[in-house]
Write a protein that holds these residues in place. Structure first.
Motif, PDB file in Angstrom:
ATOM      1  N   GLN A  20      -2.665 -17.218  12.945  1.00  0.00           N
ATOM      2  CA  GLN A  20      -2.041 -15.606  13.185  1.00  0.00           C
ATOM      3  C   GLN A  20      -0.594 -15.791  13.105  1.00  0.00           C
ATOM      4  N   ASP A  21      -0.376 -14.754  12.361  1.00  0.00           N
ATOM      5  CA  ASP A  21       1.207 -14.556  12.038  1.00  0.00           C
ATOM      6  C   ASP A  21       1.773 -13.401  12.387  1.00  0.00           C
ATOM      7  N   PHE A  22       2.539 -13.242  13.285  1.00  0.00           N
ATOM      8  CA  PHE A  22       2.997 -11.945  13.801  1.00  0.00           C
ATOM      9  C   PHE A  22       4.509 -11.587  13.431  1.00  0.00           C
ATOM     10  N   ALA A  24       5.511 -12.545   9.693  1.00  0.00           N
ATOM     11  CA  ALA A  24       5.572 -12.228   8.208  1.00  0.00           C
ATOM     12  C   ALA A  24       4.719 -11.297   7.842  1.00  0.00           C
ATOM     13  N   GLU A  25       3.160 -11.304   8.375  1.00  0.00           N
ATOM     14  CA  GLU A  25       2.269 -10.619   7.998  1.00  0.00           C
ATOM     15  C   GLU A  25       2.434  -9.247   7.951  1.00  0.00           C
ATOM     16  N   PRO A  26       2.987  -8.595   9.028  1.00  0.00           N
ATOM     17  CA  PRO A  26       2.954  -7.031   9.215  1.00  0.00           C
ATOM     18  C   PRO A  26       4.047  -6.586   7.745  1.00  0.00           C
ATOM     19  N   TYR A  27       4.869  -7.477   7.375  1.00  0.00           N
ATOM     20  CA  TYR A  27       5.586  -6.989   6.196  1.00  0.00           C
ATOM     21  C   TYR A  27       4.880  -7.389   4.983  1.00  0.00           C
ATOM     22  N   ARG A  28       4.429  -8.587   5.017  1.00  0.00           N
ATOM     23  CA  ARG A  28       3.957  -8.971   3.501  1.00  0.00           C
ATOM     24  C   ARG A  28       2.567  -8.337   3.139  1.00  0.00           C
ATOM     25  N   LYS A  29       1.732  -7.926   4.319  1.00  0.00           N
ATOM     26  CA  LYS A  29       0.209  -7.463   4.053  1.00  0.00           C
ATOM     27  C   LYS A  29       0.296  -6.416   3.064  1.00  0.00           C
ATOM     28  N   ASN A  30       1.402  -5.421   3.239  1.00  0.00           N
ATOM     29  CA  ASN A  30       1.591  -4.174   2.316  1.00  0.00           C
ATOM     30  C   ASN A  30       1.682  -4.448   0.952  1.00  0.00           C
ATOM     31  N   LEU A  31       2.219  -5.652   0.578  1.00  0.00           N
ATOM     32  CA  LEU A  31       2.353  -6.090  -0.906  1.00  0.00           C
ATOM     33  C   LEU A  31       1.306  -6.909  -1.313  1.00  0.00           C
ATOM     34  N   ILE A  32      -0.016  -6.893  -0.857  1.00  0.00           N
ATOM     35  CA  ILE A  32      -1.194  -7.610  -1.170  1.00  0.00           C
ATOM     36  C   ILE A  32      -2.196  -6.480  -0.935  1.00  0.00           C
ATOM     37  N   PRO A  33      -2.729  -5.981  -2.405  1.00  0.00           N
ATOM     38  CA  PRO A  33      -3.615  -4.868  -2.389  1.00  0.00           C
ATOM     39  C   PRO A  33      -4.854  -5.358  -1.500  1.00  0.00           C
ATOM     40  N   HIS A  34      -5.519  -4.427  -0.850  1.00  0.00           N
ATOM     41  CA  HIS A  34      -6.830  -4.849  -0.070  1.00  0.00           C
ATOM     42  C   HIS A  34      -6.678  -5.804   0.797  1.00  0.00           C
ATOM     43  N   TYR A  35      -5.593  -6.272   1.330  1.00  0.00           N
ATOM     44  CA  TYR A  35      -5.132  -7.180   2.413  1.00  0.00           C
ATOM     45  C   TYR A  35      -5.977  -6.864   3.620  1.00  0.00           C
ATOM     46  N   SER A  36      -5.677  -5.839   4.193  1.00  0.00           N
ATOM     47  CA  SER A  36      -6.505  -5.587   5.669  1.00  0.00           C
ATOM     48  C   SER A  36      -8.018  -5.498   5.581  1.00  0.00           C
ATOM     49  N   GLU A  37      -8.507  -4.972   4.209  1.00  0.00           N
ATOM     50  CA  GLU A  37      -9.986  -4.721   4.200  1.00  0.00           C
ATOM     51  C   GLU A  37     -10.760  -6.022   3.961  1.00  0.00           C
ATOM     52  N   LEU A  38      -9.696  -7.160   3.281  1.00  0.00           N
ATOM     53  CA  LEU A  38     -10.654  -8.454   3.168  1.00  0.00           C
ATOM     54  C   LEU A  38     -10.285  -9.256   4.671  1.00  0.00           C
ATOM     55  N   LYS A  39      -9.198  -9.142   5.192  1.00  0.00           N
ATOM     56  CA  LYS A  39      -9.192  -9.697   6.449  1.00  0.00           C
ATOM     57  C   LYS A  39     -10.134  -9.377   7.621  1.00  0.00           C
ATOM     58  N   ASN A  40     -10.437  -7.993   7.485  1.00  0.00           N
ATOM     59  CA  ASN A  40     -11.567  -7.385   8.286  1.00  0.00           C
ATOM     60  C   ASN A  40     -12.933  -7.895   7.821  1.00  0.00           C
ATOM     61  N   ILE A  41     -13.140  -8.099   6.553  1.00  0.00           N
ATOM     62  CA  ILE A  41     -14.569  -8.466   6.133  1.00  0.00           C
ATOM     63  C   ILE A  41     -14.697  -9.914   6.385  1.00  0.00           C
ATOM     64  N   GLY A  46     -17.488 -13.921  10.226  1.00  0.00           N
ATOM     65  CA  GLY A  46     -17.413 -15.113  10.852  1.00  0.00           C
ATOM     66  C   GLY A  46     -16.402 -16.151  10.501  1.00  0.00           C
ATOM     67  N   ALA A  47     -15.384 -15.720   9.876  1.00  0.00           N
ATOM     68  CA  ALA A  47     -14.179 -16.425   9.708  1.00  0.00           C
ATOM     69  C   ALA A  47     -13.431 -16.836  11.108  1.00  0.00           C
ATOM     70  N   VAL A  48     -12.919 -18.094  11.187  1.00  0.00           N
ATOM     71  CA  VAL A  48     -12.164 -18.533  12.227  1.00  0.00           C
ATOM     72  C   VAL A  48     -10.718 -18.131  11.980  1.00  0.00           C
ATOM     73  N   GLY A  49     -10.159 -17.705  10.895  1.00  0.00           N
ATOM     74  CA  GLY A  49      -8.903 -17.295  10.493  1.00  0.00           C
ATOM     75  C   GLY A  49      -8.874 -16.748   9.283  1.00  0.00           C
ATOM     76  N   TYR A  50      -7.766 -16.170   8.917  1.00  0.00           N
ATOM     77  CA  TYR A  50      -7.425 -15.432   7.657  1.00  0.00           C
ATOM     78  C   TYR A  50      -5.762 -15.293   7.390  1.00  0.00           C
ATOM     79  N   ASN A  51      -5.474 -15.716   6.395  1.00  0.00           N
ATOM     80  CA  ASN A  51      -3.950 -15.408   6.186  1.00  0.00           C
ATOM     81  C   ASN A  51      -3.592 -15.442   4.560  1.00  0.00           C
ATOM     82  N   ILE A  52      -2.358 -15.485   4.142  1.00  0.00           N
ATOM     83  CA  ILE A  52      -1.855 -15.371   2.967  1.00  0.00           C
ATOM     84  C   ILE A  52      -1.704 -16.688   2.472  1.00  0.00           C
ATOM     85  N   SER A  53      -2.132 -17.033   1.346  1.00  0.00           N
ATOM     86  CA  SER A  53      -1.973 -18.253   0.665  1.00  0.00           C
ATOM     87  C   SER A  53      -0.559 -18.218  -0.016  1.00  0.00           C
ATOM     88  N   GLY A  54       0.349 -19.304   0.302  1.00  0.00           N
ATOM     89  CA  GLY A  54       1.519 -19.403  -0.317  1.00  0.00           C
ATOM     90  C   GLY A  54       2.385 -18.154  -0.292  1.00  0.00           C
TER      91      GLY A  54
END
Length: 103
Positions: A20-22, A24-41, A46-54
């Motif tokens: 969980q990243d409270f 950097a994620e709010p700022y960086r997710k907007n730079l990654i296309p489909h970030y929120s959709e992929l996280k929701n999926i 059944g994922a335990v967690g999700y995040n940005i790689s590097g």
């Protein structure tokens, strides 16, 4: 620290907490296309967690079972196929051996 300790202890609750990243994620997710959709999926599948790689734009999901990882990759591939966009999904286990030289 929770993520790394969770990997070491095979503790998926710590892994989930550590991903969980409270800050950097709010700022960086907007730079990654489909970030929120992929996280929701990932989380709904059944994922335990999700995040940005590097530094991005790659993302990753962690699951406790290989079957779940493969299902997440399958659903992600279907998502990108539906929007006619290429993607590369790789499923793998956690490397428990550490760094090694391959010759």
């Amino acid at each position: 620290a929770s993520f790394v300790n969770g990997l070491h202890q095979n503790d998926f609750e710590s892994i989930s907490f550590g991903l969980q990243d409270f800050i950097a994620e709010p700022y960086r997710k907007n730079l990654i296309p489909h970030y929120s959709e992929l996280k929701n999926i990932a989380m709904q599948t059944g994922a335990v967690g999700y995040n940005i790689s590097g530094s991005g734009p790659a993302v990753f999901a962690v699951s406790s079972e290989r079957e779940t990882s493969e299902k997440i990759a399958h659903v992600w591939k279907n998502y990108f196929s539906e929007i006619n966009s290429p993607c590369l999904c790789i499923t793998s286990s956690i490397n428990k051996e550490g760094v090694k030289i391959i010759s």
